[in-house]
Write a protein that holds these residues in place. Structure first.
Motif, PDB file in Angstrom:
ATOM      1  N   ILE A 127       0.594  -1.332   0.141  1.00  0.00           N
ATOM      2  CA  ILE A 127       0.479  -0.029   0.127  1.00  0.00           C
ATOM      3  C   ILE A 127       0.935   0.985   0.368  1.00  0.00           C
ATOM      4  N   ASN A 128       1.982   1.352   1.288  1.00  0.00           N
ATOM      5  CA  ASN A 128       2.523   2.338   1.092  1.00  0.00           C
ATOM      6  C   ASN A 128       3.575   2.873  -0.943  1.00  0.00           C
ATOM      7  N   MET A 131       0.261   3.913  -3.659  1.00  0.00           N
ATOM      8  CA  MET A 131       0.637   5.137  -2.807  1.00  0.00           C
ATOM      9  C   MET A 131       1.489   5.958  -3.750  1.00  0.00           C
ATOM     10  N   LEU A 132       2.841   5.924  -3.167  1.00  0.00           N
ATOM     11  CA  LEU A 132       3.476   6.791  -3.454  1.00  0.00           C
ATOM     12  C   LEU A 132       4.043   6.779  -5.656  1.00  0.00           C
ATOM     13  N   LEU A 176      -7.880   5.956  -0.627  1.00  0.00           N
ATOM     14  CA  LEU A 176      -6.933   6.813  -0.467  1.00  0.00           C
ATOM     15  C   LEU A 176      -6.127   8.220  -0.955  1.00  0.00           C
ATOM     16  N   TYR A 231     -19.255   3.848   7.029  1.00  0.00           N
ATOM     17  CA  TYR A 231     -20.162   4.100   8.044  1.00  0.00           C
ATOM     18  C   TYR A 231     -19.599   6.047   7.891  1.00  0.00           C
TER      19      TYR A 231
ATOM     20  N   ASN B  56      -9.548  17.758   3.263  1.00  0.00           N
ATOM     21  CA  ASN B  56      -9.304  17.343   2.268  1.00  0.00           C
ATOM     22  C   ASN B  56      -8.566  17.334   1.154  1.00  0.00           C
ATOM     23  N   TYR B  59      -4.223  13.871   0.448  1.00  0.00           N
ATOM     24  CA  TYR B  59      -4.657  12.355   0.308  1.00  0.00           C
ATOM     25  C   TYR B  59      -3.710  12.128   1.062  1.00  0.00           C
ATOM     26  N   VAL B  60      -3.702  10.581   0.940  1.00  0.00           N
ATOM     27  CA  VAL B  60      -2.780   9.563   1.301  1.00  0.00           C
ATOM     28  C   VAL B  60      -1.296   9.797   0.158  1.00  0.00           C
ATOM     29  N   PRO B  61      -1.017   9.566  -0.791  1.00  0.00           N
ATOM     30  CA  PRO B  61      -0.157   9.998  -1.682  1.00  0.00           C
ATOM     31  C   PRO B  61       0.385  11.249  -1.352  1.00  0.00           C
ATOM     32  N   GLU B  62      -0.257  12.233  -1.467  1.00  0.00           N
ATOM     33  CA  GLU B  62       0.546  13.549  -0.838  1.00  0.00           C
ATOM     34  C   GLU B  62       1.610  14.285   0.516  1.00  0.00           C
ATOM     35  N   LEU B  64       2.280  11.419   2.131  1.00  0.00           N
ATOM     36  CA  LEU B  64       3.115  10.090   2.353  1.00  0.00           C
ATOM     37  C   LEU B  64       4.729  11.062   1.261  1.00  0.00           C
ATOM     38  N   LEU B  65       4.089  11.572   0.341  1.00  0.00           N
ATOM     39  CA  LEU B  65       5.453  11.935  -0.246  1.00  0.00           C
ATOM     40  C   LEU B  65       6.458  13.189   0.667  1.00  0.00           C
ATOM     41  N   ARG B  68       8.561  12.066   2.961  1.00  0.00           N
ATOM     42  CA  ARG B  68       9.631  11.324   2.116  1.00  0.00           C
ATOM     43  C   ARG B  68      10.213  13.273   2.077  1.00  0.00           C
ATOM     44  N   HIS B 102      -1.038  -4.474   9.186  1.00  0.00           N
ATOM     45  CA  HIS B 102      -1.579  -3.084   8.496  1.00  0.00           C
ATOM     46  C   HIS B 102      -0.787  -1.371   9.236  1.00  0.00           C
ATOM     47  N   ASP B 103      -0.398  -1.144   7.785  1.00  0.00           N
ATOM     48  CA  ASP B 103       0.710  -0.230   8.598  1.00  0.00           C
ATOM     49  C   ASP B 103       0.400   1.636   7.714  1.00  0.00           C
ATOM     50  N   ILE B 104      -0.643   1.184   6.720  1.00  0.00           N
ATOM     51  CA  ILE B 104      -0.451   2.906   6.340  1.00  0.00           C
ATOM     52  C   ILE B 104      -1.128   3.695   7.470  1.00  0.00           C
ATOM     53  N   ASN B 107       1.247   4.745   9.403  1.00  0.00           N
ATOM     54  CA  ASN B 107       2.786   5.719   9.014  1.00  0.00           C
ATOM     55  C   ASN B 107       2.677   6.803   8.689  1.00  0.00           C
ATOM     56  N   ALA B 180      -8.628   2.411  12.792  1.00  0.00           N
ATOM     57  CA  ALA B 180     -10.000   2.189  12.669  1.00  0.00           C
ATOM     58  C   ALA B 180     -11.011   1.668  13.565  1.00  0.00           C
TER      59      ALA B 180
END
Lengths: 309, 214
Positions: A127-128, A131-132, A176, A231, B56, B59-62, B64-65, B68, B102-104, B107, B180
């Motif tokens: 996933i990581n 995403m990158l 995501l 939800y 919003n 999102y996650v990619p931005e 994480l970048l 980094r 699960h690690d997102i 992270n 969650a």
């Protein structure tokens, strides 16, 4: 899934690996609660495992994949598409559908399952990483999703040929990415799977774990028969975003609203969701019903559904 | 100086790790205080990233970048902090609990904590209670951040807290829980110090715990 496994006293790792146990669990759900669906969904890594990924199994939860198959983007070049009938976990799913068909005939709809392009890309690459790479290596991300899309279409067609009336597409990781990337890159690939399922004569259920805010227009244009919502949004918001004719299912918080709730509160929460949805609505938890849910809470869900339908 | 320091801020926000690394390298070579880079440019940049994530816009990619890019700079700065005894805001041991891969979410929290000025020791996933205990001792952690995505692995959070108690280090650390299926009631039930439902508020609360105004 896990609740059905618990109901028949089976370990969840066996439920995921042996179609006979999965079928027994779901038939027990039908007998006990009168549920209107026979599902084959059990865990997200069936296709990845048949591609060669090694899974780790646990007694009472879905398996995980610690070491993803695609260590480098270049590994995609040598990745071999698995045969759905090749004897692996994909075959177990097909066998489950065949057994449902043999046992229940056409009395209850049978739901097959495939992963969506973003989710399966995450399962294969991590996933990581993926995403990158949607930003740093966009060509690879798209190539991988294209590869996945073709695999999932073939898998869906095999399940429909075995007797599935409905195919669920789980595209958890799609929540995501930003709405533009989803609309431009993910949704068109989901649409290819949706169209292929329709062409093969089955209906489509889409589930995206997490928030789908900002993605309603793109989702609406997929033409799925059932949009299963998590939800994090109100039903009213999703209804407004996707229109009155979109069939929705959901979306009570699985932990706070189902597992830790009370029968009275569950009925109230479902009534609220039902009111917000109006027509074209199927009551469900926002994602999985946790295995530790007290039985009276599960009964309350079905009681409300019967009283309201 | 062939660059502007505000380019460091911009490079973190846009997730340009090459630029953030290059500017940091050059700034340090010119003798600029490393803590100035962190406090005046990188932390405000990650605050802005967190704001955009909450709104919003990211999102996650931005996210994480950006994380980094910040890490690329911190890789140069961290050795100097150690060399000159400069303390981070606090030390955090983070991990997904035993049985859960699960690690997102973990992270994202670790990245935002690092961006908030914390030194983060990320133990990864499927971390056994005794590994958390060992890491807290080794790194003299102020905070432990425990993550779980599955209801079936939530009990591992309690087992981890129990292990801290058994090891006699429970009072040394604040235990944060998230994921969650986790909620405040569960956090209270297992004796955690804090529950937060998103990375940005986790950082704000971690700063409060360390006596830093947010």
């Amino acid at each position: 899934m896990t609740y059905a496994g618990n109901l028949i006293g089976q370990r969840y790792d066996d439920y995921c690996r042996d179609h006979r146990i999965l079928v027994e669990g779901n038939l027990a759900m039908v007998e006990r609660y009168g549920i209107d669906l026979l599902s084959c969904c059990c865990q997200p890594f069936s296709e990845a495992a048949d591609c060669g990924a090694e899974l780790e199994y646990y007694d009472n939860q879905p398996p995980s994949c610690r070491n993803h198959l695609l260590k480098e983007p270049a590994d995609l070049l040598t990745l071999k598409r698995p045969d759905p009938h090749g004897g692996g976990l994909m075959t177990e799913r097909i066998k489950a559908i065949e057994l449902y068909k043999k046992t229940a005939g056409d009395t209850i709809p049978i739901q097959g399952w495939v992963e969506g392009p973003m989710a399966q890309a995450s399962d294969l690459r991590g996933i990581n990483e993926i995403m990158l790479e949607t930003v740093t290596n966009p060509e690879f991300a798209l190539d991988l999703m294209d590869w996945v899309t073709e695999m999932e279409i073939e898998f869906a067609q095999a399940q429909i040929a075995a007797g599935a009336n409905l195919i669920g597409i789980g595209d958890a990781a799609a929540s995501l990415v930003n709405p533009t990337y989803y609309a431009d890159e993910v949704a068109p690939r989901e649409k290819k799977i949706v169209d292929a399922i329709h062409d093969a004569g089955a209906r489509v259920r889409l589930h995206i774990c997490g928030s789908i805010q900002g993605k309603y227009e793109a989702i609406k244009n997929l033409g799925v028969d059932l949009l299963d919502i998590d939800y994090l949004q109100t039903v009213a918001e999703v209804r407004e975003g996707t229109g009155s004719t979109q069939c929705l299912s959901g979306n009570i918080d699985p932990v706070r609203g189902i597992k830790d709730s009370t029968p009275r509160q569950i009925r109230a929460d479902f009534a609220k969701a039902h009111e917000e949805a109006g027509e074209n609505f199927i009551l469900a938890a926002g994602c999985e019903v946790p295995p530790e849910t007290p039985e009276e809470n599960v009964v309350a869900m079905f009681d409300y559904a019967r009283s309201a339908s | 100086m062939s660059y502007e320091l505000n380019q460091l801020y911009d490079s973190v926000i846009t997730g340009d790790n090459k630029t953030s690394h290059a500017i940091t390298e050059q700034a340090l070579a010119e003798g600029i205080d490393p803590m100035k880079l962190v406090n005046d440019h990188m932390m405000p940049a990650m605050d802005e990233v967190g704001r955009r994530f909450e709104m919003n816009e990211y999102y996650v990619p931005e996210l994480l970048l950006s994380a980094r890019a910040m890490k690329a700079s911190m890789a140069l700065i961290r050795p100097l902090m150690i060399q000159f005894d400069m303390e981070p805001i606090g030390r955090v041991v983070a991990g997904t609990v035993k049985g859960d891969l699960h690690d997102i979410g973990k992270n994202l929290v670790a990245a935002m904590l690092e961006g908030g000025g914390f030194e983060v020791f990320d133990l990864g996933t499927d971390v056994a209670p005794e590994q958390f205990v060992e890491a807290v001792r080794e790194h003299n952690a102020d905070i432990v951040a425990l993550s779980a995505l599955l209801t079936t692995t939530m009990p591992s959070m309690k087992l981890t807290i129990d292990a801290f108690t058994a090891a006699g280090i429970r009072d040394q650390v604040k235990v944060f829980v998230g994921g969650a299926p986790v909620n405040q009631e569960f956090a209270d039930e297992i004796g955690a110090d804090a529950y937060r439902d998103n990375a940005v508020s986790a950082v704000a609360h971690a700063k409060q715990c360390m006596g830093v105004s947010t």
